[in-house]
Design a protein around this motif. Sequence first.
Motif, PDB file in Angstrom:
ATOM      1  N   THR A  35       0.458  -1.370   0.135  1.00 31.36           N
ATOM      2  CA  THR A  35       0.109  -0.325   0.165  1.00 31.36           C
ATOM      3  C   THR A  35       1.201   1.271   0.029  1.00 31.36           C
ATOM      4  OG1 THR A  35      -2.062   1.263   1.095  1.00 31.36           O
ATOM      5  CG2 THR A  35      -0.073  -0.026   2.515  1.00 31.36           C
ATOM      6  N   GLY A  36       0.194   2.216   0.143  1.00 32.61           N
ATOM      7  CA  GLY A  36       1.070   3.524  -0.490  1.00 32.61           C
ATOM      8  C   GLY A  36       0.530   4.147   1.123  1.00 32.61           C
ATOM      9  N   GLY A  37       0.904   6.103   0.901  1.00 31.89           N
ATOM     10  CA  GLY A  37       0.473   6.681   2.441  1.00 31.89           C
ATOM     11  C   GLY A  37       1.349   6.626   3.033  1.00 31.89           C
ATOM     12  N   THR A  42       2.273   6.087   6.444  1.00 31.84           N
ATOM     13  CA  THR A  42       2.018   5.206   7.638  1.00 31.84           C
ATOM     14  C   THR A  42       2.422   3.702   6.957  1.00 31.84           C
ATOM     15  OG1 THR A  42      -0.522   5.536   8.146  1.00 31.84           O
ATOM     16  CG2 THR A  42      -0.108   4.696   9.062  1.00 31.84           C
ATOM     17  N   PRO A  43       2.859   2.669   6.129  1.00 30.79           N
ATOM     18  CA  PRO A  43       3.154   2.103   6.286  1.00 30.79           C
ATOM     19  C   PRO A  43       5.252   2.097   6.101  1.00 30.79           C
ATOM     20  CG  PRO A  43       2.550   2.210   4.480  1.00 30.79           C
ATOM     21  CD  PRO A  43       1.707   3.018   4.922  1.00 30.79           C
ATOM     22  N   ASP A  89      -2.455   0.341  -5.904  1.00 31.62           N
ATOM     23  CA  ASP A  89      -2.130   1.953  -5.803  1.00 31.62           C
ATOM     24  C   ASP A  89      -1.535   2.805  -6.193  1.00 31.62           C
ATOM     25  OD1 ASP A  89      -2.130   3.084  -3.172  1.00 31.62           O
ATOM     26  OD2 ASP A  89      -3.675   4.629  -3.538  1.00 31.62           O
ATOM     27  N   ARG A 145      -0.286   6.314  -7.535  1.00 37.70           N
ATOM     28  CA  ARG A 145      -0.067   8.297  -7.608  1.00 37.70           C
ATOM     29  C   ARG A 145      -0.043   8.401  -9.632  1.00 37.70           C
ATOM     30  NH1 ARG A 145       1.055  10.228  -2.523  1.00 37.70           N
ATOM     31  NH2 ARG A 145      -0.942   9.096  -1.280  1.00 37.70           N
ATOM     32  N   ASN A 191       4.103   5.830  -4.666  1.00 32.99           N
ATOM     33  CA  ASN A 191       4.079   5.154  -3.909  1.00 32.99           C
ATOM     34  C   ASN A 191       5.009   4.324  -4.344  1.00 32.99           C
ATOM     35  OD1 ASN A 191       1.839   6.096  -2.740  1.00 32.99           O
ATOM     36  ND2 ASN A 191      -0.005   5.102  -3.857  1.00 32.99           N
ATOM     37  N   GLY A 215      -3.914   0.665   3.435  1.00 34.36           N
ATOM     38  CA  GLY A 215      -4.213   1.806   4.484  1.00 34.36           C
ATOM     39  C   GLY A 215      -5.766   1.579   4.890  1.00 34.36           C
ATOM     40  N   LEU A 216      -5.767   3.448   5.513  1.00 37.85           N
ATOM     41  CA  LEU A 216      -7.111   3.461   5.420  1.00 37.85           C
ATOM     42  C   LEU A 216      -7.064   5.199   5.082  1.00 37.85           C
ATOM     43  CD1 LEU A 216     -10.571   2.599   5.569  1.00 37.85           C
ATOM     44  CD2 LEU A 216     -10.143   2.807   8.062  1.00 37.85           C
ATOM     45  N   GLY A 217      -7.834   5.760   4.505  1.00 38.96           N
ATOM     46  CA  GLY A 217      -8.289   6.886   4.646  1.00 38.96           C
ATOM     47  C   GLY A 217      -9.541   7.400   6.117  1.00 38.96           C
ATOM     48  N   HIS A 230     -11.475   5.497   2.866  1.00 34.61           N
ATOM     49  CA  HIS A 230     -11.200   5.069   1.269  1.00 34.61           C
ATOM     50  C   HIS A 230      -9.785   3.350   1.432  1.00 34.61           C
ATOM     51  CE1 HIS A 230      -7.684   8.164   1.237  1.00 34.61           C
ATOM     52  NE2 HIS A 230      -6.884   7.232   0.576  1.00 34.61           N
ATOM     53  N   VAL A 231      -9.697   3.535   0.926  1.00 30.17           N
ATOM     54  CA  VAL A 231      -8.929   2.184   0.725  1.00 30.17           C
ATOM     55  C   VAL A 231      -8.316   1.912  -1.088  1.00 30.17           C
ATOM     56  CG1 VAL A 231      -9.484   0.741   2.535  1.00 30.17           C
ATOM     57  CG2 VAL A 231     -10.709   0.403   0.315  1.00 30.17           C
ATOM     58  N   ALA A 232      -7.063   1.974  -0.869  1.00 30.19           N
ATOM     59  CA  ALA A 232      -5.933   1.604  -2.563  1.00 30.19           C
ATOM     60  C   ALA A 232      -6.556   3.446  -2.500  1.00 30.19           C
ATOM     61  CB  ALA A 232      -6.326   0.641  -2.998  1.00 30.19           C
ATOM     62  N   ARG A 255      -5.459   8.913 -10.275  1.00 27.27           N
ATOM     63  CA  ARG A 255      -4.227   7.537  -9.836  1.00 27.27           C
ATOM     64  C   ARG A 255      -5.384   6.484 -10.450  1.00 27.27           C
ATOM     65  NH1 ARG A 255      -4.188   9.029  -4.189  1.00 27.27           N
ATOM     66  NH2 ARG A 255      -4.433  11.619  -3.900  1.00 27.27           N
ATOM     67  N   LYS A 300      -8.409   8.468  12.197  1.00 25.86           N
ATOM     68  CA  LYS A 300      -8.629   7.201  11.455  1.00 25.86           C
ATOM     69  C   LYS A 300      -9.924   6.931  12.510  1.00 25.86           C
ATOM     70  CE  LYS A 300      -5.722   7.480   8.569  1.00 25.86           C
ATOM     71  NZ  LYS A 300      -4.834   6.930   8.337  1.00 25.86           N
TER      72      LYS A 300
HETATM   73  C1  6PG Z   1      -2.881   6.196  -1.315  1.00 27.29           C
HETATM   74  C2  6PG Z   1      -3.044   5.081  -1.039  1.00 27.29           C
HETATM   75  C3  6PG Z   1      -3.379   5.067   0.329  1.00 27.29           C
HETATM   76  C4  6PG Z   1      -3.557   5.209   1.702  1.00 27.29           C
HETATM   77  C5  6PG Z   1      -4.447   5.939   2.731  1.00 27.29           C
HETATM   78  C6  6PG Z   1      -3.712   5.874   4.216  1.00 27.29           C
HETATM   79  O1  6PG Z   1      -1.813   6.315  -2.331  1.00 27.29           O
HETATM   80  O2  6PG Z   1      -2.514   7.017  -0.890  1.00 27.29           O
HETATM   81  O3  6PG Z   1      -2.449   3.869  -1.176  1.00 27.29           O
HETATM   82  O4  6PG Z   1      -5.406   4.460  -0.274  1.00 27.29           O
HETATM   83  O5  6PG Z   1      -3.338   4.347   2.055  1.00 27.29           O
HETATM   84  O6  6PG Z   1      -4.859   7.347   2.701  1.00 27.29           O
HETATM   85  O7  6PG Z   1      -2.787   6.828   4.245  1.00 27.29           O
HETATM   86  P1  6PG Z   1      -1.987   7.430   5.396  1.00 27.29           P
HETATM   87  O8  6PG Z   1      -1.177   5.420   5.805  1.00 27.29           O
HETATM   88  O9  6PG Z   1      -0.920   8.134   4.652  1.00 27.29           O
HETATM   89  O10 6PG Z   1      -2.530   7.700   6.495  1.00 27.29           O
END
Ligand code: 6PG
Length: 238
Positions: free
Chosen positions: A38-40, A42-43, A66, A68, A78, A129-131, A135-137, A166, A189
């Motif tokens: 996953t992106g974002g 947190t990971p 996913d 960008r 990502n 992750g989870l927005g 949202h996911v992905a 995206r 969250k």
């Molecule tokens: C992305 C994601 C997205 C992400 C959530 C949580 O490209 O942004 O894959 O789904 O997992 O937005 O993001 P954070 O961990 O940055 O809060």
Amino acid sequence: MSAGEVEIRVAGDAEAAARVVAERLAEQARAGGHVALTGGSTPRRAYELAAQLEPNWGRVELWWGDERCVPPDDERSNYRMAKAALLDRLAVEPAAVHRMRGELGKDGGATAYERELAPLAAFDLVLLGLGPDGHVASLYPRQPTLDETERRVVGAEAHLDPYVDRITLTLPALRAAREVLFLVAGADKADAVARALAGEPSRETPGSLVRAELGPTRAVLDRAAASRLSYGLSERET
Ligand code: 6PG
């Protein structure tokens, strides 16, 4: 555990949650198979720790949930985040790294990824992750992308910062997993966590629509993200 139920593990803080996920990733690296990252933000820490725990990822093929629509060296990519936190720290690189090509744009990139994904029937592990909006992905609340039943990868318009198009796996692609693992941290969250993991399935909260069809759906949360969940038998605190 009944169908649709999520196995929840609550860790004391974000660092502890990252460690739990890193251990799961390292275990999968040893076992081999197909892992979707996953992106974002947190990971990032989970990736760093996973590289320390298991520097040999030669048995794994990596995919993404996913991306960008930016080039791979853009700071919003990502892929770039995972490269810096995980790939560049490994002694043995993955057998294959299937990045989504954001530079092709949302539709071109989705078509190319769908082609690349065609031989794979199911992911062994999908990390998500989870927005704060649930949202996911890059599947956002109430969007037509949630209705996709045929395609495994589609283009999506940005609904949140960073405001770029995206490329995203669809619900059928995410559900076709042997395990789905959510990693969520932070008080912002907490509401989305309660709706996505313990609420009724709803297009308002895309996370509530993702459950693995071939195995467990798990979530690792820090205490802040878990604060609006009422504890049940399937939850465990570490
Ligand atoms: C992305 C994601 C997205 C992400 C959530 C949580 O490209 O942004 O894959 O789904 O997992 O937005 O993001 P954070 O961990 O940055 O809060």
